[in-house]
Structures are given as C-alpha cells and as structure tokens.
Write an enzyme that holds these catalytic residues in place. Structure first.
Site, PDB file in Angstrom:
ATOM      1  N   ASN A  33       0.825  -1.225   0.000  1.00  0.00           N
ATOM      2  CA  ASN A  33       0.000   0.000   0.000  1.00  0.00           C
ATOM      3  C   ASN A  33       0.851   1.264   0.000  1.00  0.00           C
ATOM      4  OD1 ASN A  33       0.970   0.118   2.570  1.00  0.00           O
ATOM      5  ND2 ASN A  33      -1.017   0.297   3.591  1.00  0.00           N
ATOM      6  N   SER A  35       2.867   2.483   1.989  1.00  0.00           N
ATOM      7  CA  SER A  35       2.920   3.278   3.224  1.00  0.00           C
ATOM      8  C   SER A  35       4.350   3.685   3.545  1.00  0.00           C
ATOM      9  CB  SER A  35       2.301   2.514   4.391  1.00  0.00           C
ATOM     10  OG  SER A  35       3.034   1.349   4.636  1.00  0.00           O
ATOM     11  N   LEU A  60      -3.889  -4.492   3.601  1.00  0.00           N
ATOM     12  CA  LEU A  60      -4.196  -5.849   4.084  1.00  0.00           C
ATOM     13  C   LEU A  60      -4.771  -5.839   5.495  1.00  0.00           C
ATOM     14  CD1 LEU A  60      -0.948  -7.493   2.726  1.00  0.00           C
ATOM     15  CD2 LEU A  60      -3.240  -7.743   1.754  1.00  0.00           C
ATOM     16  N   LYS A  86       7.540  -0.688  10.967  1.00  0.00           N
ATOM     17  CA  LYS A  86       8.749  -1.213  11.629  1.00  0.00           C
ATOM     18  C   LYS A  86       9.581  -0.184  12.380  1.00  0.00           C
ATOM     19  CE  LYS A  86      11.771  -0.590   7.723  1.00  0.00           C
ATOM     20  NZ  LYS A  86      12.877  -1.029   6.919  1.00  0.00           N
ATOM     21  N   SER A 126      11.629 -11.132  14.120  1.00  0.00           N
ATOM     22  CA  SER A 126      12.816 -10.309  14.387  1.00  0.00           C
ATOM     23  C   SER A 126      13.583 -10.857  15.579  1.00  0.00           C
ATOM     24  CB  SER A 126      12.361  -8.882  14.697  1.00  0.00           C
ATOM     25  OG  SER A 126      13.417  -8.122  15.236  1.00  0.00           O
ATOM     26  N   TYR A 151       6.260  -2.260  18.662  1.00  0.00           N
ATOM     27  CA  TYR A 151       6.734  -2.914  17.441  1.00  0.00           C
ATOM     28  C   TYR A 151       7.249  -4.332  17.771  1.00  0.00           C
ATOM     29  CZ  TYR A 151      10.226  -4.574  14.213  1.00  0.00           C
ATOM     30  OH  TYR A 151      10.965  -5.401  13.419  1.00  0.00           O
ATOM     31  N   LYS A 155       5.829  -8.543  16.868  1.00  0.00           N
ATOM     32  CA  LYS A 155       6.555  -9.712  16.353  1.00  0.00           C
ATOM     33  C   LYS A 155       6.340 -10.921  17.274  1.00  0.00           C
ATOM     34  CE  LYS A 155       7.948  -7.627  12.749  1.00  0.00           C
ATOM     35  NZ  LYS A 155       7.271  -7.914  11.478  1.00  0.00           N
ATOM     36  N   ASN A 180      20.161  -8.038  11.696  1.00  0.00           N
ATOM     37  CA  ASN A 180      20.141  -6.671  11.160  1.00  0.00           C
ATOM     38  C   ASN A 180      20.387  -6.666   9.646  1.00  0.00           C
ATOM     39  OD1 ASN A 180      20.591  -6.406  14.094  1.00  0.00           O
ATOM     40  ND2 ASN A 180      20.702  -4.230  13.639  1.00  0.00           N
ATOM     41  N   ARG A 232      26.017  -6.085  16.944  1.00  0.00           N
ATOM     42  CA  ARG A 232      24.873  -6.612  16.192  1.00  0.00           C
ATOM     43  C   ARG A 232      25.373  -7.548  15.105  1.00  0.00           C
ATOM     44  NH1 ARG A 232      23.022  -4.359  19.793  1.00  0.00           N
ATOM     45  NH2 ARG A 232      21.311  -2.862  19.949  1.00  0.00           N
ATOM     46  N   ARG A 296      21.348   4.982  23.496  1.00  0.00           N
ATOM     47  CA  ARG A 296      19.963   5.125  23.027  1.00  0.00           C
ATOM     48  C   ARG A 296      19.084   4.224  23.894  1.00  0.00           C
ATOM     49  NH1 ARG A 296      18.504   3.557  16.837  1.00  0.00           N
ATOM     50  NH2 ARG A 296      19.015   1.472  17.589  1.00  0.00           N
ATOM     51  N   PRO A 297      18.016   4.768  24.495  1.00  0.00           N
ATOM     52  CA  PRO A 297      17.179   3.912  25.351  1.00  0.00           C
ATOM     53  C   PRO A 297      16.654   2.707  24.563  1.00  0.00           C
ATOM     54  CG  PRO A 297      16.500   6.216  25.519  1.00  0.00           C
ATOM     55  CD  PRO A 297      17.513   6.148  24.416  1.00  0.00           C
TER      56      PRO A 297
HETATM   57  C1  UD1 Z   1      16.397  -1.736  15.415  1.00  0.00           C
HETATM   58  C2  UD1 Z   1      15.322  -2.022  16.403  1.00  0.00           C
HETATM   59  C3  UD1 Z   1      14.823  -3.434  16.200  1.00  0.00           C
HETATM   60  C4  UD1 Z   1      14.263  -3.565  14.813  1.00  0.00           C
HETATM   61  C5  UD1 Z   1      15.273  -3.125  13.778  1.00  0.00           C
HETATM   62  C6  UD1 Z   1      14.517  -2.985  12.474  1.00  0.00           C
HETATM   63  C7  UD1 Z   1      15.771  -0.618  18.342  1.00  0.00           C
HETATM   64  C8  UD1 Z   1      16.227  -0.580  19.759  1.00  0.00           C
HETATM   65  N1  UD1 Z   1      15.825  -1.800  17.750  1.00  0.00           N
HETATM   66  O1  UD1 Z   1      17.461  -2.685  15.610  1.00  0.00           O
HETATM   67  O2  UD1 Z   1      13.822  -3.724  17.138  1.00  0.00           O
HETATM   68  O3  UD1 Z   1      13.904  -4.904  14.580  1.00  0.00           O
HETATM   69  O4  UD1 Z   1      15.849  -1.855  14.113  1.00  0.00           O
HETATM   70  O5  UD1 Z   1      15.262  -2.345  11.524  1.00  0.00           O
HETATM   71  O6  UD1 Z   1      15.401   0.393  17.793  1.00  0.00           O
HETATM   72  N2  UD1 Z   1      23.338   3.254  16.131  1.00  0.00           N
HETATM   73  C9  UD1 Z   1      24.143   4.362  16.350  1.00  0.00           C
HETATM   74  N3  UD1 Z   1      23.825   5.533  15.751  1.00  0.00           N
HETATM   75  C10 UD1 Z   1      22.724   5.657  14.922  1.00  0.00           C
HETATM   76  C11 UD1 Z   1      21.907   4.509  14.698  1.00  0.00           C
HETATM   77  C12 UD1 Z   1      22.243   3.336  15.319  1.00  0.00           C
HETATM   78  O7  UD1 Z   1      25.125   4.274  17.084  1.00  0.00           O
HETATM   79  O8  UD1 Z   1      22.481   6.763  14.412  1.00  0.00           O
HETATM   80  C13 UD1 Z   1      23.693   1.973  16.773  1.00  0.00           C
HETATM   81  C14 UD1 Z   1      22.639   1.448  17.724  1.00  0.00           C
HETATM   82  O9  UD1 Z   1      22.801   1.964  18.995  1.00  0.00           O
HETATM   83  C15 UD1 Z   1      22.870  -0.049  17.622  1.00  0.00           C
HETATM   84  C16 UD1 Z   1      23.388  -0.257  16.200  1.00  0.00           C
HETATM   85  O10 UD1 Z   1      23.826   1.016  15.752  1.00  0.00           O
HETATM   86  O11 UD1 Z   1      23.888  -0.406  18.493  1.00  0.00           O
HETATM   87  C17 UD1 Z   1      22.319  -0.776  15.262  1.00  0.00           C
HETATM   88  O12 UD1 Z   1      21.179   0.064  15.336  1.00  0.00           O
HETATM   89  P1  UD1 Z   1      19.937  -0.088  14.351  1.00  0.00           P
HETATM   90  O13 UD1 Z   1      20.418  -0.102  12.943  1.00  0.00           O
HETATM   91  O14 UD1 Z   1      18.939   0.943  14.723  1.00  0.00           O
HETATM   92  O15 UD1 Z   1      19.406  -1.546  14.640  1.00  0.00           O
HETATM   93  P2  UD1 Z   1      18.898  -2.210  16.018  1.00  0.00           P
HETATM   94  O16 UD1 Z   1      18.797  -1.226  17.102  1.00  0.00           O
HETATM   95  O17 UD1 Z   1      19.739  -3.404  16.265  1.00  0.00           O
END
Ligand code: UD1
Length: 341
Positions: A33, A35, A60, A86, A126, A151, A155, A180, A232, A296-297
């Site tokens: 769609n 979005s 859907l 997502k 996920s 989110y 899942k 990831n 990751r 990041r929280p």
């Molecule tokens: C995030 C989501 C996860 C989701 C996935 C979908 C969170 C906490 N988790 O995964 O639930 O399934 O995306 O795409 O949001 N980072 C930086 N700087 C940035 C961006 C990211 O340092 O500007 C770091 C983050 O702290 C993390 C790593 O890069 O350690 C990966 O981050 P990201 O790509 O957002 O993936 P997830 O957090 O693993």
C-alpha cells in the site's frame, strides 16, 4: 509455475525477495500500500529480472479489502508476509496503529490460510523477540523476553498468532527472525528507502557520507563489549532474501516437521558500531564523520545469531561479507537523489 504473494513486496527486504523469486521462475504477486515505499521499486525489480510482478495497492489490515484481494488469487502456493510498520520509536507513540496494522493484516491473511491450509506461509519476525539474550550466540530456543516496544510486541504476538492458528486450522508456517538486514542489491537498482532521518545505523551512515545528514552519533561507548559500542549481527539483504526461497521450498515440498518452525537469519558474527564504521570506510574509501553520544534507550548490548539450525534444516547460510554490504549500500546511496528528505 508456483505462484507466490509477497506482501510488502515493494519494501526493503520484500523487493529483494521478489527479485530472487522471479529469478527462479516463480510467479510473483506483490501487495503493497506504499505506506513506506514508492511504486518506482517495480521498475528496479523489472530492470534486474526482466519481469514485472503484478502489483496490487491494497491495505491488508482492512478485512474486506484483504478478503476481496485474496478472492482473486485462490491458487496461491505461498504467501511471504513482509508488510508491516517497523519504526520502534513511532510504535511507542502510536501503539494502536502498530497493533492494528501489523496484527490485523496477519490475522486477515491467516483467514485465507485457514481456508487454504496447503498454502505456505512465511512470517517476518525479528531478533528483537530475544531482547538481551542470556547466552550468545542466540539459539532459536532462547527464551522470548518481554518486548521493549509495541513494534517488538507485534513480532512476539505475531508468532503466537501463527502457533494458535496452526493448531486450530491445520495450516503451517515458518517464522524467520531477522538480525540486522543491511546493504542493497549489487546492481544498485533496489535498496533501502528510509523516509525522513534514518533511525537505523547503515542508512544513516550512507546518508551522512553523502552529505545529506550531519555526522553519525554512535550511541554509547561504555557497553561491556570489545570497544564499548553495541554488537549486532549485520546481514546482507540478498542473503536474507535467499533464505525466504529456501523456507518457501521447504514448505512447498512439505518437509516441515512442526506446524510453525522458527529460524534465525544472521551471519553468526557480531560487529560493534565502530567495526561497522571501519568496514564502511574500507569498502568505500570514504571517511565518515562521527562522534560518541549517550546510549539510546532500549538498545541491547549485544545480539548475534547461532546459525546452525538454518544451515542444517534449511540448508541456507549467509555468504556475503560486511564489507560487501557496505559497498552495496553505498552504491545504492549514490544512485539516489542528492537532496535530503
Ligand atoms: C532496530 C530495532 C529493532 C528492529 C530493527 C529494524 C531498536 C532498539 N531496535 O534494531 O527492534 O527490529 O531496528 O530495523 O530500535 N546506532 C548508532 N547511531 C545511529 C543509529 C544506530 O550508534 O544513528 C547503533 C545502535 O545503537 C545499535 C546499532 O547502531 O547499536 C544498530 O542500530 P539499528 O540499525 O537501529 O538496529 P537495532 O537497534 O539493532
């Protein structure tokens, strides 16, 4: 010719999966769609494969619309269900939207499966379901932890809906837990199209390197990891797409041993944020501007997959390297407009 519905087939992972299905002779119907994507993705899919999938712009999550759409396709051999919202942060602001969209669409599709239990079904889950796992690498039988966001909860609940539905209605499904997914098709004709400021690491890196964003903020440098940044399991999107073909074939050939099977999709290798930056710089020759920032929280410290089950049962494993992912993501970024959105 096997006929497969790819929901969210114009999205990041969906479009790469559509390409791999078409390349293997599947007939592909896309439901999307728009979005979070654009219709031009169809041109990219066609440019790569020489085939244009049938596309339906359908919501859907709307039961009547979903039912009417599926009534036109009673002969599906499989459904790969990517369509979902997502963004973790947005899901905290708009939980009802996430539950309605992600779980409503799932229930509507499973109504079809209840009536057509031979149709294969693959669900995008996920690694977020594991939260901070107690043991690394993470095996599929690791406990599911309370979700950090609506989110993530969609899942977890989605997997439960599959299990309850399979028990009651006799259909079968595979849930794939993505770690990831990053990168882009090596042709640079399809890739990730985040709207607004990217929340995920790799799209932020490529947009920052392209001059569309400021420097990267690395969230946290005091985690108990090799260099203090989070770990990751970054996996090339083409490898993720290929896993769906293996899963689809397993289901179509009736090889599943449980009503709902679950597989990790990762490389098995964890990388810190600093290692990802280094891989980007190595693979592209571009220097990245970055600095450390507060945590990041909601981020877990470390997550990477145990890949044995997927290797042994599906016969699939990731083959592309982090450097390849970075080179492909960068090639894709360079093919995009040079103004920030
Ligand atoms: C995030 C989501 C996860 C989701 C996935 C979908 C969170 C906490 N988790 O995964 O639930 O399934 O995306 O795409 O949001 N980072 C930086 N700087 C940035 C961006 C990211 O340092 O500007 C770091 C983050 O702290 C993390 C790593 O890069 O350690 C990966 O981050 P990201 O790509 O957002 O993936 P997830 O957090 O693993």
């Amino acid at each position: 010719m096997k006929k497969v519905l790819v929901t969210g087939g114009l999205g990041f992972i969906g479009s790469h999966t559509a390409v791999e299905l078409l390349a293997r002779g599947y007939q592909v119907i896309v439901a999307d769609n728009l979005s979070n994507t654009r219709p031009e993705v169809l041109d990219g899919i066609e440019a790569i494969t020489g085939k244009r999938p049938i596309w339906a712009n359908v919501d859907l999550a709307d039961p009547a619309a979903c039912r009417a759409f599926l009534a036109g396709h009673p002969d599906l051999d499989g459904i790969i269900h990517f369509a979902a919202s997502k963004a973790v942060g947005e899901s905290v602001q708009k939980p009802l939207l996430y539950y309605h969209n992600n779980l409503g669409s799932l229930c509507n599709l499973l109504e079809h499966l209840a009536a057509h239990p031979k149709c294969a079904f693959i669900f995008s889950s996920s690694c977020t379901v594991y939260g901070q796992a107690d043991e690394l690498p993470i095996r599929e039988n690791a406990p599911v932890k309370p979700a950090e966001s609506p989110y993530g909860n969609t899942k977890q609940i989605g997997e439960e809906i599959l299990r309850d539905g399979a028990k009651a209605h006799g259909f079968r499904a595979i849930a794939l837990r993505y770690f990831n997914p990053i990168g882009a098709h090596p042709s640079a004709k399809i890739g990730e199209l985040p709207l607004g400021v990217p929340q995920n690491l790799v799209p932020f890196i490529t947009q920052s390197a392209a001059g569309l964003r400021g420097g990267l903020k690395v969230f946290g440098n005091d985690y108990p990891t090799a260099d203090g940044t989070c770990v990751r399991d970054y996996i090339h999107v083409v490898d993720v797409a290929l896993a769906h073909i293996y899963a689809m074939e397993r289901m179509i050939e009736g090889k599943g041993t449980e009503p709902v099977e679950v597989f990790n999709l990762g490389t098995g290798k964890g990388s810190t944020v600093v290692e990802v930056i280094a891989a980007f710089e190595r693979a592209t020759g571009k220097k990245l501007q970055w600095e450390f920032a507060p945590r990041r929280p909601g981020d877990v410290i470390a997550a990477y997959a145990d890949t044995q089950k997927a290797a042994q049962v599906l016969g699939w494993k990731a083959e592309r390297t982090l450097d390849q992912s970075m080179a492909d993501a960068w090639r894709w970024q360079q093919s995009l407009p040079t103004t920030a959105k």
